[in-house]
Scaffold this motif. Structure first.
Motif, mmCIF file in Angstrom:
data_model
loop_
_atom_site.group_PDB
_atom_site.id
_atom_site.type_symbol
_atom_site.label_atom_id
_atom_site.label_comp_id
_atom_site.label_asym_id
_atom_site.label_seq_id
_atom_site.Cartn_x
_atom_site.Cartn_y
_atom_site.Cartn_z
ATOM 1 N N GLN A 33 53.352 44.584 44.507
ATOM 2 C CA GLN A 33 51.947 44.150 44.551
ATOM 3 C C GLN A 33 51.633 43.312 43.305
ATOM 4 N N PRO A 34 50.627 42.430 43.395
ATOM 5 C CA PRO A 34 50.298 41.616 42.219
ATOM 6 C C PRO A 34 49.903 42.502 41.034
ATOM 7 N N PHE A 35 50.259 42.061 39.857
ATOM 8 C CA PHE A 35 49.916 42.812 38.638
ATOM 9 C C PHE A 35 49.462 41.788 37.608
ATOM 10 N N PRO A 36 48.274 41.954 37.032
ATOM 11 C CA PRO A 36 47.767 40.907 36.139
ATOM 12 C C PRO A 36 48.576 40.774 34.850
ATOM 13 N N GLY A 37 48.629 39.570 34.311
ATOM 14 C CA GLY A 37 49.350 39.333 33.051
ATOM 15 C C GLY A 37 48.960 40.321 31.953
ATOM 16 N N ASP A 70 43.511 35.923 49.837
ATOM 17 C CA ASP A 70 43.704 34.962 48.753
ATOM 18 C C ASP A 70 43.117 35.432 47.418
ATOM 19 N N ALA A 71 42.693 36.702 47.339
ATOM 20 C CA ALA A 71 42.103 37.290 46.130
ATOM 21 C C ALA A 71 40.716 36.722 45.782
ATOM 22 N N MET A 72 40.208 35.804 46.596
ATOM 23 C CA MET A 72 38.872 35.264 46.328
ATOM 24 C C MET A 72 37.798 36.235 46.828
ATOM 25 N N THR A 107 34.723 42.346 41.226
ATOM 26 C CA THR A 107 35.990 41.624 41.251
ATOM 27 C C THR A 107 37.054 42.685 41.544
ATOM 28 N N ILE A 108 38.293 42.269 41.761
ATOM 29 C CA ILE A 108 39.335 43.254 42.085
ATOM 30 C C ILE A 108 39.597 44.120 40.854
ATOM 31 N N GLU A 109 39.870 43.496 39.732
ATOM 32 C CA GLU A 109 40.002 44.233 38.469
ATOM 33 C C GLU A 109 38.591 44.541 37.958
ATOM 34 N N TRP A 110 38.518 45.476 37.026
ATOM 35 C CA TRP A 110 37.190 45.809 36.470
ATOM 36 C C TRP A 110 36.885 44.973 35.227
ATOM 37 N N VAL A 146 36.567 32.407 37.065
ATOM 38 C CA VAL A 146 35.763 33.601 36.746
ATOM 39 C C VAL A 146 36.336 34.315 35.520
ATOM 40 N N LYS A 147 37.656 34.362 35.425
ATOM 41 C CA LYS A 147 38.305 35.037 34.290
ATOM 42 C C LYS A 147 39.410 34.139 33.753
ATOM 43 N N SER A 148 39.749 34.337 32.469
ATOM 44 C CA SER A 148 40.815 33.506 31.917
ATOM 45 C C SER A 148 42.172 34.147 32.191
ATOM 46 N N HIS A 149 42.807 33.790 33.294
ATOM 47 C CA HIS A 149 44.144 34.297 33.615
ATOM 48 C C HIS A 149 45.159 33.688 32.656
ATOM 49 N N HIS A 150 46.209 34.448 32.352
ATOM 50 C CA HIS A 150 47.181 33.820 31.461
ATOM 51 C C HIS A 150 48.568 33.688 32.085
ATOM 52 N N ASN A 151 49.211 32.606 31.745
ATOM 53 C CA ASN A 151 50.607 32.370 32.085
ATOM 54 C C ASN A 151 51.250 31.833 30.830
ATOM 55 N N VAL A 173 48.725 48.084 52.031
ATOM 56 C CA VAL A 173 47.585 47.693 51.190
ATOM 57 C C VAL A 173 48.017 46.612 50.194
ATOM 58 N N TRP A 174 47.173 45.623 50.013
ATOM 59 C CA TRP A 174 47.522 44.458 49.208
ATOM 60 C C TRP A 174 47.656 44.788 47.729
ATOM 61 N N GLN A 175 46.664 45.541 47.207
ATOM 62 C CA GLN A 175 46.718 45.902 45.778
ATOM 63 C C GLN A 175 46.023 47.236 45.571
HETATM 64 P P1 XMP Z 1 39.849 39.466 40.118
HETATM 65 O O1 XMP Z 1 39.699 40.645 39.204
HETATM 66 O O2 XMP Z 1 39.481 38.154 39.445
HETATM 67 O O3 XMP Z 1 41.405 39.367 40.401
HETATM 68 O O4 XMP Z 1 39.158 39.656 41.425
HETATM 69 C C1 XMP Z 1 41.970 38.555 41.411
HETATM 70 C C2 XMP Z 1 43.472 38.760 41.369
HETATM 71 O O5 XMP Z 1 44.016 38.221 40.168
HETATM 72 C C3 XMP Z 1 44.693 39.229 39.442
HETATM 73 N N1 XMP Z 1 44.471 38.980 38.006
HETATM 74 C C4 XMP Z 1 45.349 38.348 37.206
HETATM 75 N N2 XMP Z 1 46.553 37.829 37.458
HETATM 76 N N3 XMP Z 1 46.748 37.159 35.194
HETATM 77 C C5 XMP Z 1 47.252 37.254 36.436
HETATM 78 O O6 XMP Z 1 48.379 36.791 36.639
HETATM 79 C C6 XMP Z 1 45.535 37.651 34.859
HETATM 80 O O7 XMP Z 1 45.092 37.550 33.725
HETATM 81 C C7 XMP Z 1 44.789 38.272 35.938
HETATM 82 N N4 XMP Z 1 43.561 38.868 35.998
HETATM 83 C C8 XMP Z 1 43.387 39.278 37.285
HETATM 84 C C9 XMP Z 1 44.107 40.543 39.915
HETATM 85 O O8 XMP Z 1 44.999 41.633 39.697
HETATM 86 C C10 XMP Z 1 43.864 40.248 41.368
HETATM 87 O O9 XMP Z 1 45.057 40.344 42.115
#
Ligand code: XMP
Length: 333
Positions: A209-213, A287-289, A329-332, A163-168, A252-254
């Motif tokens: 808690q998880p934090f996006p890249g 699972d964030a799905m 989605t979780i993030e906006w 759905v989104k381009s996550h980065h590592n 709370v998860w996030q």
């Molecule tokens: P969404 O917004 O897709 O997020 O429902 C699902 C989970 O993924 C996290 N997230 C990221 N994690 N890099 C990451 O490592 C990213 O670019 C990224 N974008 C979203 C989000 O915070 C949520 O936990």
């Protein structure tokens, strides 16, 4: 490929004793793999990279070079904590890079979410590569890959759409090719946490808690400005502080704040006060799905609202996002 498959016989790491056994095995394996060579690690301060760092410091000490890139999109005090724990407490070989201006200058005026993600991901690699080129004798790159990352790559290789381009940190330039050290690649997240605690990392870091890249970059909606980013960071710190105080942080998860690029009319000290709304998001998920919304008690919502509108410059309203995933989605962004 076989090394990337978790054997059915592998015991789930649920206790300190099992974690200690895993740590001892990994220390021996890493030592055998890298000898006296240097290993580079991008240390974001997230659970996975922090646990890898602590494990490798135990295994090879100063042969590990940790690079922490502060992209200016970290939460309040986060980079400072990384320096405190790894440099001051664990005596790590840590390179701290404040690249705030590089990132914010490139992001100025960019409002498309995917474009923002791409700029942040690409610049992260540029900054990290610049640091890597300054170092001599590095032959290995450590990564905090965990088993769900491997499963996700397999899914993507099978053609399923993300759905989104996550980065590592992948895709380093041609001149920087390293052999990988991935000691956590067969572990699930809960196991990584048990290992992190066994290594003596602070509880708050291991249960972070998880934090996006792309960090606060995807929560400061639209084109990022420094003043709105500052307001977001302060409001987010208040939310986290109040969640800590009332016990929601453990449950709370996030949970975080989002600030859209929109202003409304308000009133402060008897005068017109145009400000941004701070939007609170607090979700639970396996699972964030998919995700459900936490029912935050009204008293807590009131307290958070009161603090944010009085303590944070530029914010005149607080909203609570009640949308589950899907459709949000979780993030906006
Ligand atoms: P969404 O917004 O897709 O997020 O429902 C699902 C989970 O993924 C996290 N997230 C990221 N994690 N890099 C990451 O490592 C990213 O670019 C990224 N974008 C979203 C989000 O915070 C949520 O936990």
């Amino acid at each position: 490929m076989e090394n990337n498959v978790r054997p059915a016989s592998m015991e789930r790491i649920t206790t300190k004793a099992l974690a200690d056994k895993f740590i001892a095995e990994q220390i021996a394996e890493v030592k055998a793999q890298v000898g006296n060579k240097k290993v580079l690690l991008a240390l974001s301060g997230g659970v996975d990279s922090s646990v890898v760092a602590a494990l490798l410091i135990k295994a090879i000490g100063k042969q590990l070079v940790c690079v922490h890139v502060n992209h200016g999109l970290m939460r309040k005090n986060e980079s400072e904590n990384v320096v405190e724990v790894f440099q001051n407490q664990l005596d790590a070989n840590l390179v701290y890079v404040d690249a705030t201006d590089r990132f914010l200058d490139l992001l100025a005026g960019v409002s498309d979410p995917e474009q923002k993600r791409k700029i942040i991901g690409k610049e992260f690699i540029n900054v990290f590569a610049d640091e890597a080129r300054k170092l001599e004798g590095v032959e290995f790159l450590a990564q905090g890959t965990i088993y769900p990352d491997i499963l996700e790559s397999i899914k993507q290789a099978e053609g399923k759409k993300a759905v989104k381009s996550h980065h590592n940190v992948g895709g380093l330039p041609e001149d920087l090719q390293f052999a990988l050290v991935e000691p956590l690649k067969l572990l699930f997240k809960d196991e990584v946490r048990v290992v992190g605690e066994a290594l003596g990392l602070p509880h708050a870091m291991v249960y972070r808690q998880p934090f996006p890249g792309p960090g606060l970059g995807v929560r400061c909606l639209g084109a990022i400005t420094r003043d709105r980013l500052t307001a977001l960071r302060e409001a987010d710190a208040i939310l986290r502080d109040e969640f800590d105080k009332c016990g929601l942080a453990e449950k709370v998860w996030q949970y975080f704040v989002i600030i859209p690029d929109v202003k409304s009319v308000g009133v402060k000290d008897d005068s017109r006060y145009e400000g941004w709304p701070a939007i609170i998001r607090a979700v639970n998920t396996m699972d964030a799905m998919t995700a459900t919304i936490e029912e935050i008690p009204y008293a807590v919502l009131h307290k958070i609202t009161q603090r944010i509108v009085t303590e944070v410059e530029g914010i005149n309203r607080v909203l609570y996002d009640l949308t589950p995933k899907p459709t949000g989605t979780i993030e906006w962004e």
